[in-house]
Scaffold this motif. Structure first.
Motif, PDB file in Angstrom:
ATOM      1  N   ALA A   1     -33.591  31.817  44.210  1.00 17.79           N
ATOM      2  CA  ALA A   1     -34.414  31.838  45.414  1.00 17.79           C
ATOM      3  C   ALA A   1     -34.001  30.770  46.426  1.00 17.79           C
ATOM      4  N   HIS A   2     -33.535  29.611  45.947  1.00 21.55           N
ATOM      5  CA  HIS A   2     -33.445  28.458  46.847  1.00 21.55           C
ATOM      6  C   HIS A   2     -32.077  27.809  46.956  1.00 21.55           C
ATOM      7  N   THR A   3     -31.059  28.338  46.262  1.00 20.17           N
ATOM      8  CA  THR A   3     -29.769  27.640  46.301  1.00 20.17           C
ATOM      9  C   THR A   3     -28.617  28.605  46.535  1.00 20.17           C
ATOM     10  N   VAL A   4     -27.500  28.029  46.971  1.00 17.95           N
ATOM     11  CA  VAL A   4     -26.216  28.736  46.956  1.00 17.95           C
ATOM     12  C   VAL A   4     -25.221  27.860  46.197  1.00 17.95           C
ATOM     13  N   GLY A   5     -24.231  28.505  45.584  1.00 14.83           N
ATOM     14  CA  GLY A   5     -23.136  27.754  44.972  1.00 14.83           C
ATOM     15  C   GLY A   5     -23.227  27.554  43.469  1.00 14.83           C
ATOM     16  N   PHE A   6     -24.198  28.238  42.807  1.00 17.05           N
ATOM     17  CA  PHE A   6     -24.353  27.970  41.375  1.00 17.05           C
ATOM     18  C   PHE A   6     -23.124  28.384  40.562  1.00 17.05           C
ATOM     19  N   GLU A   7     -22.576  29.559  40.873  1.00 19.37           N
ATOM     20  CA  GLU A   7     -21.425  30.032  40.083  1.00 19.37           C
ATOM     21  C   GLU A   7     -20.262  29.050  40.174  1.00 19.37           C
ATOM     22  N   GLU A   8     -20.030  28.581  41.385  1.00 18.60           N
ATOM     23  CA  GLU A   8     -18.938  27.615  41.608  1.00 18.60           C
ATOM     24  C   GLU A   8     -19.193  26.327  40.819  1.00 18.60           C
ATOM     25  N   LEU A   9     -20.427  25.836  40.888  1.00 25.86           N
ATOM     26  CA  LEU A   9     -20.763  24.612  40.158  1.00 25.86           C
ATOM     27  C   LEU A   9     -20.556  24.822  38.656  1.00 25.86           C
ATOM     28  N   ALA A  10     -21.063  25.949  38.156  1.00 24.53           N
ATOM     29  CA  ALA A  10     -20.957  26.215  36.713  1.00 24.53           C
ATOM     30  C   ALA A  10     -19.496  26.278  36.286  1.00 24.53           C
ATOM     31  N   SER A  11     -18.668  26.900  37.121  1.00 19.80           N
ATOM     32  CA  SER A  11     -17.267  27.007  36.706  1.00 19.80           C
ATOM     33  C   SER A  11     -16.560  25.653  36.817  1.00 19.80           C
ATOM     34  N   ARG A  12     -16.980  24.844  37.798  1.00 16.35           N
ATOM     35  CA  ARG A  12     -16.303  23.541  37.961  1.00 16.35           C
ATOM     36  C   ARG A  12     -16.675  22.552  36.858  1.00 16.35           C
ATOM     37  N   VAL A  13     -17.850  22.693  36.238  1.00 17.31           N
ATOM     38  CA  VAL A  13     -18.203  21.754  35.157  1.00 17.31           C
ATOM     39  C   VAL A  13     -17.993  22.381  33.768  1.00 17.31           C
ATOM     40  N   LYS A  14     -17.400  23.573  33.752  1.00 18.29           N
ATOM     41  CA  LYS A  14     -17.256  24.287  32.476  1.00 18.29           C
ATOM     42  C   LYS A  14     -16.490  23.471  31.428  1.00 18.29           C
ATOM     43  N   ASP A  15     -15.470  22.756  31.883  1.00 16.91           N
ATOM     44  CA  ASP A  15     -14.663  21.984  30.927  1.00 16.91           C
ATOM     45  C   ASP A  15     -15.098  20.522  30.810  1.00 16.91           C
ATOM     46  N   CYS A  16     -16.156  20.163  31.527  1.00 17.68           N
ATOM     47  CA  CYS A  16     -16.575  18.753  31.531  1.00 17.68           C
ATOM     48  C   CYS A  16     -17.523  18.489  30.358  1.00 17.68           C
ATOM     49  N   THR A  17     -16.994  18.574  29.168  1.00 18.50           N
ATOM     50  CA  THR A  17     -17.823  18.387  27.976  1.00 18.50           C
ATOM     51  C   THR A  17     -18.144  16.903  27.793  1.00 18.50           C
ATOM     52  N   PRO A  18     -19.187  16.596  27.024  1.00 17.21           N
ATOM     53  CA  PRO A  18     -19.453  15.190  26.712  1.00 17.21           C
ATOM     54  C   PRO A  18     -18.249  14.505  26.065  1.00 17.21           C
ATOM     55  N   ARG A  19     -17.518  15.232  25.250  1.00 15.30           N
ATOM     56  CA  ARG A  19     -16.345  14.628  24.609  1.00 15.30           C
ATOM     57  C   ARG A  19     -15.298  14.241  25.656  1.00 15.30           C
ATOM     58  N   TRP A  20     -15.098  15.135  26.635  1.00 16.34           N
ATOM     59  CA  TRP A  20     -14.154  14.844  27.733  1.00 16.34           C
ATOM     60  C   TRP A  20     -14.618  13.604  28.500  1.00 16.34           C
TER      61      TRP A  20
END
Lengths: 829, 163
Positions: free
Chosen positions: A284-303
């Motif tokens: 309802a209130h945002t744009v850009g979620f898919e991009e954000l999700a893909s950009r942090v996909k590999d940013c694991t706590p271990r990384w």
């Protein structure tokens, strides 16, 4: 119940516990000069604190035309009667014998006293010469975070439409520009989303690089009261120092400096991986979620663990705390704003709240904080590198609207490029294209990075420097004209705290000698320069604080920071009021974005956004295609390694920061005896392992050196993150033999001798928390402790090894709980 | 040698050149702090592009040379930084800065057009690996262009009116 408390030894006073969703009890703190008691106070004059951004409402006690103390205002929404140590004791500085009382001009190399006409004439003559010979771009104004709204607005009009220069910024560039930029990037427009009342309702409170106990001590009292009441909140604290909040936190992360984006991306990764996402809110209130999700996909706590040097399991626990929160409040401050990738990191906290739908409800909010009392007003009034009223310099309609308010042609207002930020102004001055710099209420010769460079800029013969201040600061000593200014308690005006609460601060006593309010000085300059509007009338038609406020209301009308429902009269007597305050919200607005995102539409937004890594500006076409309906924007950012990392020669990371008892460069707090004695001189913090590796002990005189310079201070061994050094930034040279700089007899003392000239490309905020440094012993302490407080993040690692910080009888403050507030004799002069 | 190979070669050369130029500009304008730091960061993007192009070239049977070739010899970069410090109080380097930013912009624009060609060829040949490379790297090239454009826009009013 009334009890005297040593508020240097116990800075946050006694507890008034309260439970979740209850209202915070009142507690009235009163500090009066020895020999004065409440019955002998002749007048109580309404004011609010200008020694931090909390906006603590207080009354000034007046006896025989002199300040005699202060008390908190229990009816105020911000502090309910409480005051912090700087509020309680700082007022004494007003009466310092070394206040400036007459203007000074430089003659034959010396600053000599003169009358106002002589000083102003010199400024006007130079201004006219420069306008004639070099144009408006040769004149710059560098203001403060401690003047009043009416003063900033007047300065903005005279600089932008009178002189027609693009070069006006505040020292708020150093404290609040990332907060503003992060809000603009996420919400299209500046404006604090949350409110302090969210502290009453949150079940999880996350402090990101925010040492709340020392920066806004009264809100820390509120948090302490909740921690001791029913259903207390759990805390997440991200800070490399053992701050008070860190010691009370459920999860404390102490990352390597400069790695915030990696850490925050890992937190977002976990929130998304565990699907703690409020998908309805996101849709309802945002744009850009898919991009954000893909950009942090590999940013694991271990990384992130390797980059940040924080165990992956701890990052997971932090994400669990954030993800499981029912009502999450986050606050952000300089640990983010003055660090590498400042805006990129601050925006990730907005992202956290947006994807969790934690916004606009009691307890669910974000507070992008600031450090200075009137920083919000520089942002609103256009004295902080923005156009007034959050207008968009790239939007011709906004500029035309501003020109209408000022009755000038739009071309009069420079808008071919963004308003020049402070760091660039100093570069232009260094390069010789700015030839006059008018500095009001700030001390760049101590507060800007890389001081040897700043001194060399200010000392140039070709640069005409005006310094407007209370004291002969390090900066004023380098000026060509020094103007003595009146301050808080000696003039009337309004200002706005970090949660949009507007307070009135009335005049209680006369300023010393010939000192004048900053507003009067600006009005005098405008009159002498004879600035005109397009019909030949005076550009600035107001003449006192109240008429200036009314003029500002017209400029703010219909803007997010709408003040039209406020007046000096309405603010006098009751509580401060949060903007926007207008016909629709006559009693103000506690939370923004309660019903969607209001100011992100392409036609109304304050900015079209910037690249968070490069600072490159987007344009309206890009903005419109990304965000046609004006929703909140989820902007991802990749982690970049810091620009300066430790190596063999400079093996430590170095960060600077404040201490509870001081403000800025101690111009006031260094002149209040209780505050000065609590932290009388600079010190250096290091961890036990680093100290023992170098054979150093508490109290040893050490030198901290970077490629820019060095300083000396005594060592305090604390539980700070190993590998990290901390130096408080308050100490300069006015109270040393050096005067304004180190010399043969005065070694470096200011933290900024060592800091690097580097700023965040998006917010242009200088990065004070990013240097690599070397540490060595100069001489042994032999049992003498460092002059650092024991009550704060500077507490020694081993308790009991140094004497406790106490204030003694002169620091006793009365705390009244449950007593009916005394509202007698409340009147301005 | 087919067309894709030609573009890979040209782009590899172009990105290597841009990385070198960004580093040189960062050094030459050591006292323009934002330019110095951001240009250094952006050089890293081009270095990564060079590396990835070399890897992709290898998959296509093309040897594109040593990607780590660093032309900014220590002495030269020190000299550039010292020169910048020597003229820290002079306005003329502002003109040189505008010229350098313009050149960087044109170099990045050249690379951008090669990325466009590469992406088109990748689609035509249904080479998903190549398409992924272009779609991941090309946005960074566009960001390099936007940065130079923004810096020119912000700095030129002051530089050009103060001489």
């Amino acid at each position: 119940m009334v009890a005297p408390v040593d508020r240097i030894a116990l800075p946050w006073g006694s507890r008034t516990p309260y439970g979740r969703h209850e209202s915070w009890p009142e507690r009235q703190d009163t500090c009066l000069r020895e020999g004065v008691d409440p019955d002998t106070v002749q007048r109580w004059v309404q004011a609010a604190s200008i020694l931090h951004s909390d906006g603590d409402a207080m009354d000034i006690a007046v006896v025989d035309g002199r300040m005699a103390g202060v008390r908190g205002r229990t009816q105020d929404r911000v502090n309910r009667g409480r005051l912090g140590p700087k509020d309680l004791f700082g007022w004494q500085a007003n009466a310092s014998p070394d206040r400036l009382t007459r203007p000074l001009v430089r003659r034959d190399g010396q600053l000599v006293e003169c009358d106002w006409a002589t000083a102003m004439d010199r400024i006007v003559t130079r201004s006219r010469e420069l306008l004639r010979e070099r144009g408006p771009g040769s004149i710059g104004f560098y203001t403060s975070g401690q003047l009043f709204l009416e003063e900033y607005y007047t300065l903005a009009v005279l600089a932008r439409a009178g002189i027609g220069t693009n070069h006006l910024d505040g020292n708020t560039r150093l404290c609040t520009s990332t907060a503003a930029e992060a809000l603009k990037e996420s919400f299209g427009c500046d404006g604090q989303p949350g409110t302090y009342d969210d502290i009453d309702h949150a079940d999880v409170i996350a402090l990101f690089g925010h040492n709340l106990a020392e920066t806004q001590p009264v809100q820390w009292m509120r948090l302490l009261d909740r921690l001791e009441g029913g259903d207390p909140p759990r805390l997440l604290c991200v800070d490399p120092r053992p701050t008070r909040p860190a010691r009370r936190a459920t999860v404390h992360l102490a990352p390597r400096l400069g790695t915030n984006v990696a850490l925050f991306n890992a937190l977002l990764h976990e929130i998304i991986r565990t699907d703690r996402v409020d998908h309805d809110y996101v849709a309802a209130h945002t744009v850009g979620f898919e991009e954000l999700a893909s950009r942090v996909k590999d940013c694991t706590p271990r990384w992130a663990a390797d980059i940040c040097d924080v165990p992956a399991a701890r990052i997971g626990e932090a994400a669990e705390l954030l993800g499981a929160a029912d009502r999450l409040l986050s606050t952000v401050l300089q640990g983010v704003y003055q660090s590498h990738q400042a805006t990129a990191a601050a925006v990730q906290i907005n992202n956290l709240h947006l994807i969790r739908g934690m916004l606009g409800r009691p307890g669910a909010g974000v507070l992008q904080m600031n450090g200075q009392p009137t920083a919000q007003n520089t942002r609103e009034c256009g004295a902080n590198g923005d156009l007034p009223g959050f207008r968009n310099w790239q939007n011709d309609d906004h500029v035309a609207d501003l020109a209408r308010v000022w009755n000038v042609d739009p071309e009069t207002i420079p808008h071919y490029a963004p308003p020049t930020h402070a760091m660039q102004m100093f570069r232009y001055a260094e390069q010789g294209s700015i030839r006059m710099l008018w500095i009001s209420g700030t001390n760049p010769a101590v507060s800007l990075p890389e001081l040897s460079r700043i001194r060399s800029v200010l000392a140039q013969d070709r640069l005409f420097v005006v310094a407007q201040d209370l004291f002969l600061t390090e900066t004023a000593q380098l000026a060509d004209v020094v103007l003595p200014a009146a301050t808080w308690g000696e003039k009337t005006g309004t200002f706005t705290n970090a949660d949009r609460t507007v307070h009135l601060s009335d005049k209680a006593v006369d300023p010393p000698g010939e000192a004048r309010p900053d507003l009067d000085i600006f009005l005098d300059y405008a009159a002498r320069m004879d600035f005109r509007d397009k019909d030949g009338g005076p550009l600035i038609s107001w003449h006192d604080p109240e008429s200036a406020f009314e003029a500002w209301k017209r400029c703010s009308a219909g803007r997010p920071c709408d003040y039209t429902g406020l007046s000096h009269g309405k603010l006098r007597g009751g509580s401060g009021i949060q903007w926007p305050c207008n016909e629709r919200a006559p009693e103000g607005t506690d939370r923004l974005y309660t019903d969607g995102i209001g100011w992100a539409h392409p036609d109304v937004c304050e900015t079209y956004g910037k690249d968070l890594v490069t600072g490159a500006a987007d344009d309206v076409v890009e903005y419109r295609s990304l965000n046609p309906d004006g929703k909140a924007m989820l902007k991802a950012a990749a982690y970049l390694p810091p620009h300066e990392t430790p190596h063999e020669e400079y093996p430590f990371q170095l960060t600077t920061g404040r201490t509870l008892y001081h403000f800025h460069t101690r111009t006031k707090t260094g002149r209040a005896p209780q505050l000065n004695e609590a932290a009388p001189d600079v010190w250096v913090e290091a961890s036990p392992s680093d100290a023992s590796a170098l054979g150093l002990d508490e109290g040893d005189l050490v030198e901290v050196a970077t490629p820019r310079g060095a300083l000396r201070g005594r060592l305090r061994v604390t539980d700070i993150r190993p590998g990290l050094l901390f130096v408080p930034f308050h100490y300069g040279y006015w109270d040393t033999g050096g005067g304004h700089a180190p010399d043969g007899g005065t070694p470096g003392r200011a933290a900024n001798e060592t800091t690097v000239t580097d700023w965040d490309p998006a917010s242009k905020q200088p990065l004070y928390k990013t240097a690599a440094a070397a540490l060595r012993r100069v001489e042994r302490g032999d049992g003498r402790p460092a002059p650092a407080p024991t009550t704060t993040a500077s507490a020694p690692s081993r308790a009991g090894t140094v004497p406790d910080t106490v204030g003694g009888p002169s620091a006793l403050v009365t705390e009244s709980v449950g007593a009916p507030p005394d509202r007698r004799k409340e009147q301005p002069e | 040698m087919n067309g894709v190979t030609l573009v890979l070669r040209a782009l590899h050369h172009g990105e290597k050149h841009l990385a070198k130029e960004l580093t040189a500009v960062a050094e030459r304008h050591r006292t323009e702090h934002e330019v110095h730091h951001v240009a250094t960061d952006l050089a890293r993007w081009s270095h990564t592009h060079v590396q990835r192009l070399a890897d992709t070239g290898r998959d296509h049977g093309v040897h594109l040379g040593d990607p780590s070739g660093d032309d900014s010899a220590g002495v030269l970069s020190t000299l550039r930084e010292k020169t910048a410090e020597a003229v820290v109080h002079r306005p003329e380097p502002g003109l040189l800065l505008l010229r350098d930013l313009r050149k960087l912009h044109l170099d990045a624009a050249g690379n951008s057009l090669y990325w466009e060609m590469l992406a088109q060829a990748a689609q035509a040949t249904r080479d998903t690996g190549l398409l992924a490379l272009a779609s991941e790297c090309h946005p960074e090239t566009l960001r390099q262009m936007r940065w130079t454009n923004t810096m020119i826009k912000n700095l030129s009013p002051q530089v050009l009116t103060s001489l």
